[in-house]
Design a protein around this motif. Structure first.
Motif, mmCIF file in Angstrom:
data_model
loop_
_atom_site.group_PDB
_atom_site.id
_atom_site.type_symbol
_atom_site.label_atom_id
_atom_site.label_comp_id
_atom_site.label_asym_id
_atom_site.label_seq_id
_atom_site.Cartn_x
_atom_site.Cartn_y
_atom_site.Cartn_z
ATOM 1 N N VAL A 1 -5.872 9.402 -13.850
ATOM 2 C CA VAL A 1 -4.671 8.735 -12.987
ATOM 3 C C VAL A 1 -4.042 7.567 -13.572
ATOM 4 N N LEU A 2 -2.711 7.465 -13.132
ATOM 5 C CA LEU A 2 -2.098 6.270 -13.425
ATOM 6 C C LEU A 2 -1.755 5.553 -12.109
ATOM 7 N N VAL A 3 -2.075 4.292 -12.478
ATOM 8 C CA VAL A 3 -1.975 3.330 -11.179
ATOM 9 C C VAL A 3 -0.642 2.363 -11.762
ATOM 10 N N LEU A 4 0.409 2.503 -10.983
ATOM 11 C CA LEU A 4 1.754 1.699 -11.410
ATOM 12 C C LEU A 4 2.166 1.097 -10.122
ATOM 13 N N SER B 1 2.597 12.192 -7.154
ATOM 14 C CA SER B 1 2.313 10.819 -7.094
ATOM 15 C C SER B 1 2.576 10.319 -5.386
ATOM 16 N N LEU B 2 2.174 9.380 -5.249
ATOM 17 C CA LEU B 2 2.415 8.728 -3.957
ATOM 18 C C LEU B 2 2.244 7.240 -3.914
ATOM 19 N N VAL B 3 2.943 6.476 -3.017
ATOM 20 C CA VAL B 3 2.844 5.150 -2.786
ATOM 21 C C VAL B 3 1.771 4.891 -1.837
ATOM 22 N N TRP B 4 0.794 4.152 -2.558
ATOM 23 C CA TRP B 4 -0.602 3.768 -1.588
ATOM 24 C C TRP B 4 -0.556 2.265 -1.161
ATOM 25 N N PHE B 5 0.599 1.653 -1.831
ATOM 26 C CA PHE B 5 0.647 0.175 -1.220
ATOM 27 C C PHE B 5 1.945 -0.472 -1.282
ATOM 28 N N TYR C 1 4.175 -4.109 -0.169
ATOM 29 C CA TYR C 1 4.327 -5.372 0.752
ATOM 30 C C TYR C 1 5.674 -5.991 0.394
ATOM 31 N N LEU C 2 6.458 -5.902 1.161
ATOM 32 C CA LEU C 2 8.187 -6.178 0.925
ATOM 33 C C LEU C 2 8.516 -5.377 -0.158
ATOM 34 N N ASN C 3 9.258 -6.145 -1.379
ATOM 35 C CA ASN C 3 9.604 -5.222 -2.515
ATOM 36 C C ASN C 3 8.593 -5.289 -3.493
ATOM 37 N N PHE C 4 7.367 -5.191 -3.298
ATOM 38 C CA PHE C 4 6.472 -4.862 -4.318
ATOM 39 C C PHE C 4 5.591 -3.623 -3.769
ATOM 40 N N ALA C 5 5.354 -2.919 -4.826
ATOM 41 C CA ALA C 5 4.640 -1.577 -4.432
ATOM 42 C C ALA C 5 3.670 -1.092 -5.318
ATOM 43 N N SER C 6 2.764 -0.304 -5.172
ATOM 44 C CA SER C 6 1.879 0.431 -6.243
ATOM 45 C C SER C 6 1.699 1.832 -5.984
ATOM 46 N N LEU C 7 1.810 2.587 -6.952
ATOM 47 C CA LEU C 7 1.840 4.077 -6.697
ATOM 48 C C LEU C 7 0.677 4.389 -7.501
ATOM 49 N N ILE C 8 0.220 5.712 -7.213
ATOM 50 C CA ILE C 8 -0.852 6.305 -7.993
ATOM 51 C C ILE C 8 -0.426 7.793 -8.451
#
Ligand code: GEK
Length: 246
Positions: free
Chosen positions: A162-165, A229-233, A235-242
């Motif tokens: 997995v890549l966490v971005l 891939s999906l957005v798992w987090f 908060y405002l204009n900050f996000a984390s995808l896996i």
């Protein structure tokens, strides 16, 4: 984090010419304070890395932390997983960051297999890896370099990897984007930054940090070969995808 951490006051005085933002010794000294007060959700994202590794990394697998700064992701993993669970390689372009990350990781977690190297993630000779972390790093690369880096990371990942971005993002709709940016500035005010600091940092980061939309990120991941891939987090204009390599 480290006790040698100072409060971020880099943009608190009027500067004749606003400096272009760079990761030098001055930034390193106050980095933990700066990132905590200026990246919404930073702590929550780090806190999930252990559980994500437990779920997606085979026992003893390798983790790359690209643009590792002071090794916060390595610290988070080592705080949650036993030494035999993973091997960690942090990579950063800034010699000052690498030096401090090495000191911190070996002092705090001498039992864990963790190394930190100075390098440019655009030109690294990647070894096979089970989990790759790009925690607020891709955003600092020139937009034209991003596709090639993601494609190389896909190649480096082992099947099942997995890549966490995590990234600062831009909303596709202009009005939505303006709202998110304004609320982000409210977030910074609430965390003690002044109007001057907010506006000077904004100027310094212009053309240094160019955010993509979530749609652009997901299209790039798909283009590189990631099956899902999906957005798992967010908060405002900050996000984390896996992103998953099957
Ligand atoms: C954290 N991940 O605390 N190659 C290697 N490193 C680079 C490159 C490059 N081409 N360009 C920039 N960097 C960390 C936070 S900070 C995010 C990441 C921020 C490095 C740069 O030197 C800096 O240390 C890092 O990417 C970005 O979880 O400061 O907002």
């Amino acid at each position: 984090m480290s006790d040698a951490s100072y409060r971020d006051a880099i943009f608190s005085t009027p500067l004749d010419r606003v400096a272009r933002f760079s990761f030098d010794e001055r930034v390193v000294a106050c980095f933990p304070d700066m990132i905590r007060r200026s990246v919404p959700g930073y702590g929550q994202i780090l806190a999930m890395l252990g559980p994500l590794a437990r779920r997606h990394l085979r026992h003893g697998g390798h983790v790359y932390d690209l643009g590792c700064s002071l090794g916060a992701a390595g610290l988070a993993l080592a705080g949650q997983l036993p030494p035999a669970a993973f091997r960690y390689t942090g990579v950063d372009l800034s010699p000052a960051m690498v030096e401090r990350a090495k000191e911190t990781l070996s002092a705090e977690h001498p039992e864990h297999a963790m190394t930190v190297e100075e390098g440019d993630i655009r030109h690294l000779d990647y070894r096979p890896s089970g989990m790759i972390l790009l925690n607020f790093t891709l955003q600092f690369l020139a937009p034209e370099d991003r596709d090639a880096v993601i494609a190389r990371l896909f190649e480096a990942l082992e099947p099942g990897g997995v890549l966490v971005l995590s990234e600062k993002i831009k909303a596709a709709d202009e009005q939505d984007n303006a709202w998110l940016v304004e609320r982000y500035h409210d977030f910074k005010r609430a965390n003690g930054y002044s109007e001057l600091e907010i506006s000077q940092k904004r100027t310094a980061l212009e053309n240094v940090l160019v955010p993509d939309t979530l749609e652009a990120h997901r299209a790039r991941l798909a283009q590189a070969g990631f099956d899902r891939s999906l957005v798992w987090f967010q908060y405002l204009n900050f996000a984390s995808l896996i992103a998953f390599k099957e």
